[in-house]
Design a protein around this motif. Sequence first.
Motif, mmCIF file in Angstrom:
data_model
loop_
_atom_site.group_PDB
_atom_site.id
_atom_site.type_symbol
_atom_site.label_atom_id
_atom_site.label_comp_id
_atom_site.label_asym_id
_atom_site.label_seq_id
_atom_site.Cartn_x
_atom_site.Cartn_y
_atom_site.Cartn_z
ATOM 1 N N GLU A 140 40.048 -4.485 -1.134
ATOM 2 C CA GLU A 140 38.697 -4.604 -1.672
ATOM 3 C C GLU A 140 37.965 -5.783 -1.049
ATOM 4 O O GLU A 140 36.781 -5.683 -0.695
ATOM 5 C CB GLU A 140 38.752 -4.765 -3.198
ATOM 6 C CG GLU A 140 39.213 -3.523 -3.941
ATOM 7 C CD GLU A 140 39.413 -3.791 -5.423
ATOM 8 O OE1 GLU A 140 39.305 -4.973 -5.825
ATOM 9 O OE2 GLU A 140 39.677 -2.831 -6.178
ATOM 10 N N GLN A 141 38.674 -6.906 -0.912
ATOM 11 C CA GLN A 141 38.032 -8.091 -0.362
ATOM 12 C C GLN A 141 37.806 -7.971 1.139
ATOM 13 O O GLN A 141 36.827 -8.516 1.665
ATOM 14 C CB GLN A 141 38.877 -9.340 -0.679
ATOM 15 C CG GLN A 141 38.998 -9.635 -2.159
ATOM 16 C CD GLN A 141 37.660 -9.717 -2.855
ATOM 17 O OE1 GLN A 141 36.682 -10.191 -2.272
ATOM 18 N NE2 GLN A 141 37.605 -9.263 -4.092
ATOM 19 N N VAL A 142 38.685 -7.275 1.852
ATOM 20 C CA VAL A 142 38.471 -7.029 3.280
ATOM 21 C C VAL A 142 37.176 -6.236 3.477
ATOM 22 O O VAL A 142 36.360 -6.548 4.350
ATOM 23 C CB VAL A 142 39.663 -6.275 3.900
ATOM 24 C CG1 VAL A 142 39.298 -5.727 5.279
ATOM 25 C CG2 VAL A 142 40.865 -7.199 4.021
ATOM 26 N N GLN A 143 36.990 -5.208 2.647
ATOM 27 C CA GLN A 143 35.771 -4.403 2.742
ATOM 28 C C GLN A 143 34.541 -5.244 2.448
ATOM 29 O O GLN A 143 33.523 -5.155 3.156
ATOM 30 C CB GLN A 143 35.853 -3.217 1.774
ATOM 31 C CG GLN A 143 34.624 -2.305 1.812
ATOM 32 C CD GLN A 143 34.411 -1.659 3.159
ATOM 33 O OE1 GLN A 143 35.367 -1.419 3.897
ATOM 34 N NE2 GLN A 143 33.155 -1.394 3.500
ATOM 35 N N GLU A 144 34.610 -6.075 1.402
ATOM 36 C CA GLU A 144 33.475 -6.934 1.066
ATOM 37 C C GLU A 144 33.204 -7.927 2.192
ATOM 38 O O GLU A 144 32.044 -8.197 2.541
ATOM 39 C CB GLU A 144 33.738 -7.682 -0.242
ATOM 40 C CG GLU A 144 32.580 -8.549 -0.689
ATOM 41 C CD GLU A 144 32.832 -9.234 -2.015
ATOM 42 O OE1 GLU A 144 32.066 -10.152 -2.350
ATOM 43 O OE2 GLU A 144 33.793 -8.853 -2.708
ATOM 44 N N ALA A 188 21.806 -11.380 11.043
ATOM 45 C CA ALA A 188 20.907 -12.535 10.975
ATOM 46 C C ALA A 188 21.085 -13.444 12.186
ATOM 47 O O ALA A 188 20.101 -13.954 12.746
ATOM 48 C CB ALA A 188 21.166 -13.314 9.681
ATOM 49 N N LYS A 189 22.332 -13.654 12.610
ATOM 50 C CA LYS A 189 22.581 -14.456 13.807
ATOM 51 C C LYS A 189 21.898 -13.842 15.017
ATOM 52 O O LYS A 189 21.281 -14.548 15.830
ATOM 53 C CB LYS A 189 24.091 -14.567 14.072
ATOM 54 C CG LYS A 189 24.810 -15.585 13.220
ATOM 55 C CD LYS A 189 26.306 -15.475 13.371
ATOM 56 C CE LYS A 189 26.770 -15.515 14.807
ATOM 57 N NZ LYS A 189 28.249 -15.394 14.917
ATOM 58 N N GLY A 190 22.017 -12.524 15.162
ATOM 59 C CA GLY A 190 21.392 -11.854 16.299
ATOM 60 C C GLY A 190 19.889 -12.028 16.317
ATOM 61 O O GLY A 190 19.276 -12.190 17.382
ATOM 62 N N LEU A 219 17.058 -13.196 4.848
ATOM 63 C CA LEU A 219 16.388 -13.261 6.154
ATOM 64 C C LEU A 219 16.205 -11.867 6.733
ATOM 65 O O LEU A 219 15.119 -11.513 7.211
ATOM 66 C CB LEU A 219 17.204 -14.123 7.108
ATOM 67 C CG LEU A 219 16.693 -14.179 8.556
ATOM 68 C CD1 LEU A 219 15.323 -14.841 8.605
ATOM 69 C CD2 LEU A 219 17.680 -14.940 9.445
ATOM 70 N N VAL A 220 17.263 -11.065 6.683
ATOM 71 C CA VAL A 220 17.191 -9.705 7.234
ATOM 72 C C VAL A 220 16.125 -8.886 6.508
ATOM 73 O O VAL A 220 15.330 -8.177 7.132
ATOM 74 C CB VAL A 220 18.572 -9.020 7.146
ATOM 75 C CG1 VAL A 220 18.466 -7.536 7.504
ATOM 76 C CG2 VAL A 220 19.579 -9.717 8.076
ATOM 77 N N ASN A 249 29.977 -9.921 6.500
ATOM 78 C CA ASN A 249 29.968 -10.398 7.876
ATOM 79 C C ASN A 249 28.951 -9.631 8.712
ATOM 80 O O ASN A 249 28.321 -10.193 9.611
ATOM 81 C CB ASN A 249 31.365 -10.254 8.485
ATOM 82 C CG ASN A 249 31.500 -11.010 9.783
ATOM 83 O OD1 ASN A 249 31.494 -12.233 9.803
ATOM 84 N ND2 ASN A 249 31.603 -10.281 10.889
ATOM 85 N N ALA A 250 28.783 -8.334 8.427
ATOM 86 C CA ALA A 250 27.808 -7.534 9.164
ATOM 87 C C ALA A 250 26.399 -8.095 8.970
ATOM 88 O O ALA A 250 25.613 -8.186 9.925
ATOM 89 C CB ALA A 250 27.874 -6.077 8.716
#
Length: 232
Positions: free
Chosen positions: A152-156, A167-169, A204-205, A161-162
Amino acid sequence: MSETVHENPGAGDRTAEAADPPGGSAEHVGSFRYWFDSGRWEWSDEVAAMHGYRAGEIEPTTELLRSHKHPDDRAGFDELVEKMLSARVHFSSRHRIVDTRGRIHSVVVISRNFQGLDGRAAGSEGFYLDLGVICEDVDAPSDDEVQERVSEQVQEFRENNATIEQAKGMLMLMYGIEADRAFDVLRWRSQQENRKLRDICAGLVRSVAARTQMPEEVRREFDLVLLHPFDE
């Protein structure tokens, strides 16, 4: 594909619900980042709280993190760090940490590498999942329960992160800066606003999509770049 270092010295621990950190209720998940060359660590307020610290109270270092490992788990931590640096690999582990009040937490750590401008692994980033403060009269969660919580936490983490990468891009394109500098700007805004990094990035996005109108001539130029053959 990079190799993953696994560590599991605390798999037999018995756990209970985590007690509250200083000043509030516990967050059971928090993020971290580590740079291979400089040895610099960053951790979120949640990870700081797992170790017993308030937000911004102390800068994490390898020595500090080692001092908080359960004595029986320190040798495994030393081996993990040595392997991570020599082979530049990310790691997953399940071990015990001792917070500033002497409470022992069973934690799972999941990470992945991130790249520098040269395309090489620049460091490792991921999250801590606090399974609870160890209590001798409470059974530990089963392996299936732990795996479910980790999944569950990996998915979150992937979803969060996406948004951060998006936002970084935006900052990289707008200001012509490198990925690390874009991340520094976002982290600074997070600290300035006293809000979680993922919330700042999501805001921001959303705002860019709602308020920024891309000129047609810029869009046409991008069309040409997109459709032009790329070098191998």
